[in-house]
Scaffold this active site. Structure first.
Site, PDB file in Angstrom:
ATOM      1  N   VAL A 323      43.401 -28.449  40.756  1.00  0.00           N
ATOM      2  CA  VAL A 323      44.483 -28.482  39.761  1.00  0.00           C
ATOM      3  C   VAL A 323      44.673 -29.923  39.258  1.00  0.00           C
ATOM      4  O   VAL A 323      44.783 -30.160  38.048  1.00  0.00           O
ATOM      5  CB  VAL A 323      45.807 -27.959  40.357  1.00  0.00           C
ATOM      6  N   GLN A 326      41.951 -30.861  36.929  1.00  0.00           N
ATOM      7  CA  GLN A 326      42.128 -30.170  35.650  1.00  0.00           C
ATOM      8  C   GLN A 326      43.171 -30.877  34.792  1.00  0.00           C
ATOM      9  O   GLN A 326      43.019 -30.995  33.580  1.00  0.00           O
ATOM     10  CB  GLN A 326      42.556 -28.713  35.893  1.00  0.00           C
ATOM     11  N   GLU A 327      44.219 -31.354  35.445  1.00  0.00           N
ATOM     12  CA  GLU A 327      45.314 -31.989  34.714  1.00  0.00           C
ATOM     13  C   GLU A 327      44.964 -33.396  34.229  1.00  0.00           C
ATOM     14  O   GLU A 327      45.277 -33.758  33.095  1.00  0.00           O
ATOM     15  CB  GLU A 327      46.558 -32.056  35.610  1.00  0.00           C
ATOM     16  N   SER A 328      44.311 -34.187  35.082  1.00  0.00           N
ATOM     17  CA  SER A 328      44.161 -35.608  34.732  1.00  0.00           C
ATOM     18  C   SER A 328      42.802 -36.212  35.042  1.00  0.00           C
ATOM     19  O   SER A 328      42.596 -37.405  34.800  1.00  0.00           O
ATOM     20  CB  SER A 328      45.223 -36.418  35.484  1.00  0.00           C
ATOM     21  N   TYR A 456      42.347 -22.457  31.548  1.00  0.00           N
ATOM     22  CA  TYR A 456      42.906 -23.312  32.596  1.00  0.00           C
ATOM     23  C   TYR A 456      42.731 -22.680  33.981  1.00  0.00           C
ATOM     24  O   TYR A 456      42.193 -23.309  34.899  1.00  0.00           O
ATOM     25  CB  TYR A 456      44.389 -23.533  32.284  1.00  0.00           C
TER      26      TYR A 456
END
Length: 473
Positions: A323, A326-328, A456
């Site tokens: 996660v 995926q975010e940063s 996502y």
């Protein structure tokens, strides 16, 4: 007369027997799953091994020559890609024949003995085998001719010596053939099939073994990190390197061949090849990194903080790491166009609610992100399947809880299951991108870019599968 007739009949029988096609190895026909079945299942299972050119993890991202090509092949076939890892290279053919994978996707030398068991694809590239040996300790202070005198420069010099290779490798076959050609004994030190070619080359560089053999392109990229190695003594002519399928899977073979023929004519193919076999700078950067899966059991610089926060919400830490990537992409100072910040890309209002004072602090961001994910888990208590519930939580984290609740309502109206994310609520979210759906009277929160949460969740779980293969829990 009777003797002549009997002799004639025996000759006819022997002639008929010799004209028959040679029988395949019993194992070659054991299992089949051709293209149609692969497409019906929705998954292409690629059988391979870990190596620094084939398939590995670097800074949280799966990479490799084979892996990048397979991703593109699977996309063109309209299926998901599943990487199946053989722990022992010696087992690859048997695993393929037993149905553990659909496509043997590894740089496999095309040989006559292997062709009796499996069908090779169009060659991916040509290479030749070279001897890998160590230069003298103080080679930099020596003259060129002095170094040459120390090294094996002619294969005949190997007579009576030992080369370390894996048992079922094409390199082992080459040692045997070379000994026959030279008319002298060359001994084989058999290495474990679980050892990657990269590690074997490293052992030569560190003086643990005297000689090994590798394909020239693999030897070249590895020697860029170990300048003490010499790879200039060729031991074979050019050889074809390909992938392979089972004997009966002819549709898959024809399709992969067609795809490879087109792919090899593209710039993209050559960029990928150069990335893994020519780019010395990138290779050196990976090899020295602690976030290179062939070196350490690490994903990111934030593994320990991720583990702490994953424990708080009872998650596998590798899933929470996926996660965060995926975010940063593990960049704690990242800002999004929408105003989200930090490692877990938390919006300012949510950050305030969760007590974040510094959104760029990795510890604060991860703690807040884990808390928020846990809130989303609790908001979907009606979903009983634990994996599906996590997917609902992730979708809500991405696009907002109430958009997901709208999608559940729409899914129910469409005859889909509102408590199943996969191929049900995720599809309804896609529909909420279109006015004929988001303008319906029971949809409270309107338009959502459904493709974002759809991709996502899928990408997080796909990456999580890679992490599970490479990284211990």
């Amino acid at each position: 007369m009777k003797k002549i007739l009997l002799l004639f009949l025996m000759l006819v029988i022997m002639s008929c027997q010799s004209s028959k096609e040679p029988e395949l190895d019993n194992n070659t026909d054991k299992f089949t799953r051709d293209l149609e079945e692969i497409k019906e299942s929705g998954t292409l299972k690629a059988l391979t091994i870990y190596s620094g050119t084939t398939y590995f993890l670097y800074k949280g991202r799966p990479m490799g020559f084979e892996y990048e090509l397979l991703e593109r092949l699977a996309k063109d076939l309209g299926v998901e890609l599943e990487m199946v890892i053989a722990k022992d290279e010696n087992d690859l053919v048997e695993l393929l024949q037993n149905g553990e994978g659909d496509l043997l996707a590894y740089g496999y030398t095309i040989t006559e003995s292997r062709k009796k068991q499996i069908n090779f694809t169009t060659p991916l590239y040509l290479s030749h085998q070279v001897l890998i040996q160590r230069k003298p300790e103080y080679w930099r202070q020596m003259k060129l001719h002095e170094i040459k005198n120390y090294l094996v420069t002619n294969p005949v010099e190997l007579i009576g010596d030992t080369i370390s290779v894996k048992r079922n490798s094409s390199y082992a076959s080459r040692v045997k053939n070379l000994a026959n050609e030279l008319g002298g004994s060359i001994f084989i030190d058999t290495l474990e099939g679980t050892m990657s070619t990269d590690k074997i080359i490293q052992k030569v560089a560190e003086g643990e073994i005297k000689y090994t053999i590798a394909d020239e392109n693999i030897a070249f990229i590895n020697s860029s990190y170990y300048p003490i190695l010499d790879i200039n003594t060729s031991l074979s002519l050019s050889q074809r390197i390909g992938w392979a399928v089972r004997k009966r899977d002819t549709q898959l073979l024809a399709t992969v061949n067609q795809w490879l023929d087109k792919a090899k004519k593209t710039t993209d193919y050559h960029v990928i090849y150069n990335k893994y076999f020519k780019n010395k700078r990138l290779h050196k950067k990976r090899v020295i990194s602690e976030f290179y899966s062939l070196n350490e059991n690490k994903i990111s610089p934030f593994d320990e903080i991720i583990k702490e926060n994953a424990d708080l919400i009872n998650w596998d830490w590798r899933l929470l790491a996926s996660v965060a990537y995926q975010e940063s992409q593990f960049k704690p100072n990242r800002d999004s166009w929408a105003g989200a910040s930090g490692l877990m890309q938390i919006m300012p209002a949510t950050a305030r609610e969760l007590g974040v004072t510094d959104p760029y602090n990795p510890g604060q961001s991860l703690k807040a992100g884990a808390k928020y994910l846990n809130q989303m888990i609790d908001s979907h208590e009606e979903v009983k399947d634990s994996i599906q519930r996590i997917k609902f939580a992730l979708g809500s984290y991405n696009c907002g809880l109430y958009h997901v609740k709208d999608a559940q309502k729409l899914a129910k109206k469409q005859g889909l299951d509102p408590l199943i994310w996969d191929n049900n609520v995720e599809l309804a979210l896609l529909d909420l991108s279109f006015p004929e759906h988001y303008n319906k009277s029971f949809i409270k929160y309107g338009y959502v870019r459904g493709e974002e949460p759809y991709n996502y969740v899928r990408e997080i779980f796909k990456r999580y599968e890679h992490y599970q293969k490479f990284i211990d829990n």
